[in-house]
Design a protein around this motif. Structure first.
Motif, PDB file in Angstrom:
ATOM      1  N   LEU A  13       0.859  -1.174   0.000  1.00 52.45           N
ATOM      2  CA  LEU A  13       0.000   0.000   0.000  1.00 52.45           C
ATOM      3  C   LEU A  13       0.901   1.231   0.000  1.00 52.45           C
ATOM      4  O   LEU A  13       1.680   1.437   0.930  1.00 52.45           O
ATOM      5  N   ILE A  14       0.809   2.035  -1.065  1.00 54.15           N
ATOM      6  CA  ILE A  14       1.662   3.217  -1.226  1.00 54.15           C
ATOM      7  C   ILE A  14       0.815   4.464  -1.015  1.00 54.15           C
ATOM      8  O   ILE A  14      -0.195   4.658  -1.686  1.00 54.15           O
ATOM      9  N   LEU A  15       1.242   5.301  -0.072  1.00 59.63           N
ATOM     10  CA  LEU A  15       0.573   6.568   0.204  1.00 59.63           C
ATOM     11  C   LEU A  15       1.511   7.693  -0.188  1.00 59.63           C
ATOM     12  O   LEU A  15       2.666   7.723   0.228  1.00 59.63           O
ATOM     13  N   LYS A  16       1.014   8.606  -1.011  1.00 60.55           N
ATOM     14  CA  LYS A  16       1.833   9.740  -1.425  1.00 60.55           C
ATOM     15  C   LYS A  16       0.954  10.965  -1.621  1.00 60.55           C
ATOM     16  O   LYS A  16      -0.235  10.832  -1.929  1.00 60.55           O
ATOM     17  N   PRO A  17       1.520  12.156  -1.443  1.00 57.43           N
ATOM     18  CA  PRO A  17       0.729  13.379  -1.619  1.00 57.43           C
ATOM     19  C   PRO A  17       0.299  13.553  -3.076  1.00 57.43           C
ATOM     20  O   PRO A  17       0.983  13.096  -3.993  1.00 57.43           O
ATOM     21  N   GLY A 131      -0.556   8.770   6.605  1.00 58.19           N
ATOM     22  CA  GLY A 131      -1.401   9.528   5.690  1.00 58.19           C
ATOM     23  C   GLY A 131      -1.730  10.936   6.128  1.00 58.19           C
ATOM     24  O   GLY A 131      -2.779  11.457   5.752  1.00 58.19           O
ATOM     25  N   GLU A 132      -0.839  11.589   6.891  1.00 58.42           N
ATOM     26  CA  GLU A 132      -1.115  12.953   7.361  1.00 58.42           C
ATOM     27  C   GLU A 132      -1.366  13.917   6.219  1.00 58.42           C
ATOM     28  O   GLU A 132      -2.036  14.923   6.379  1.00 58.42           O
ATOM     29  N   LEU A 139      -8.110   9.294   3.201  1.00 55.77           N
ATOM     30  CA  LEU A 139      -7.916   8.635   4.493  1.00 55.77           C
ATOM     31  C   LEU A 139      -9.001   7.584   4.749  1.00 55.77           C
ATOM     32  O   LEU A 139      -8.718   6.513   5.283  1.00 55.77           O
ATOM     33  N   ARG A 140     -10.223   7.886   4.362  1.00 54.75           N
ATOM     34  CA  ARG A 140     -11.304   6.899   4.528  1.00 54.75           C
ATOM     35  C   ARG A 140     -11.052   5.678   3.630  1.00 54.75           C
ATOM     36  O   ARG A 140     -11.327   4.546   4.014  1.00 54.75           O
TER      37      ARG A 140
END
Length: 164
Positions: A13-17, A131-132, A139-140
């Motif tokens: 799972l990749i989170l990026k702005p 995920g700030e 986020l959901r």
């Protein structure tokens, strides 16, 4: 921005702005502002106000530095590797600068809904915000994806204090 990829031994799972403009677009903006600034500064220099020239250059340099800094921060990544019974969390720009390895069964999600949604992963006394930089909708989606990948929600709160 969220990407879920299937990897050899599990999921990633990749989170990026979200990036509305890449570095090439920012460079074009800097050149456009520089050209406009040169034209205006040249007009003032032609009527004798030559002192504006260095300030016009400083303005373009400041814009370039600010856009570079923002672009660099937009390369920040948080990667969650789900492999068997382990969970690896990596955070960093261009490469992992921080890394945690936890067991998936001992890891839980803590949801805080103060002014905005905040997600934290906890494992024993350790807690990490994830995920700030994401939007509320993203986020959901992350919360839903984490539940799908087998993590449980330990609790909801409104005071954003994680009680281990």
């Amino acid at each position: 921005m969220i990407e879920l990829q299937a990897c050899d031994s599990g999921h990633c799972l990749i989170l990026k702005p979200n990036r509305s403009a890449d570095w090439q677009t920012n460079q074009r903006l800097i050149v456009a502002v520089a050209l406009i600034s040169i034209v205006i500064a040249s007009a003032f220099a032609a009527i004798g106000a030559w002192l504006i020239l260095p300030f016009a250059g400083l303005e373009v340099i400041a814009l370039g530095a600010a856009l570079y800094r923002v672009n660099l921060n937009l390369h920040y990544r948080q990667i969650l590797w789900f492999s068997g019974e382990s969970l690896i969390i990596e955070k960093g720009v261009y490469r992992p600068r921080q890394r945690w390895r936890w067991t998936r069964i001992d890891t839980a999600i803590h949801v805080c809904e103060d002014n905005r949604l905040i997600l934290k992963l906890s494992n024993g006394s350790n807690s990490i915000s994830i995920g700030e930089f994401l939007t509320e909708e993203d986020l959901r989606q992350v919360l839903s994806t984490l539940k799908t990948l087998g993590l449980r929600v330990r609790g909801h709160s409104s005071d954003c204090q994680l009680n281990a």
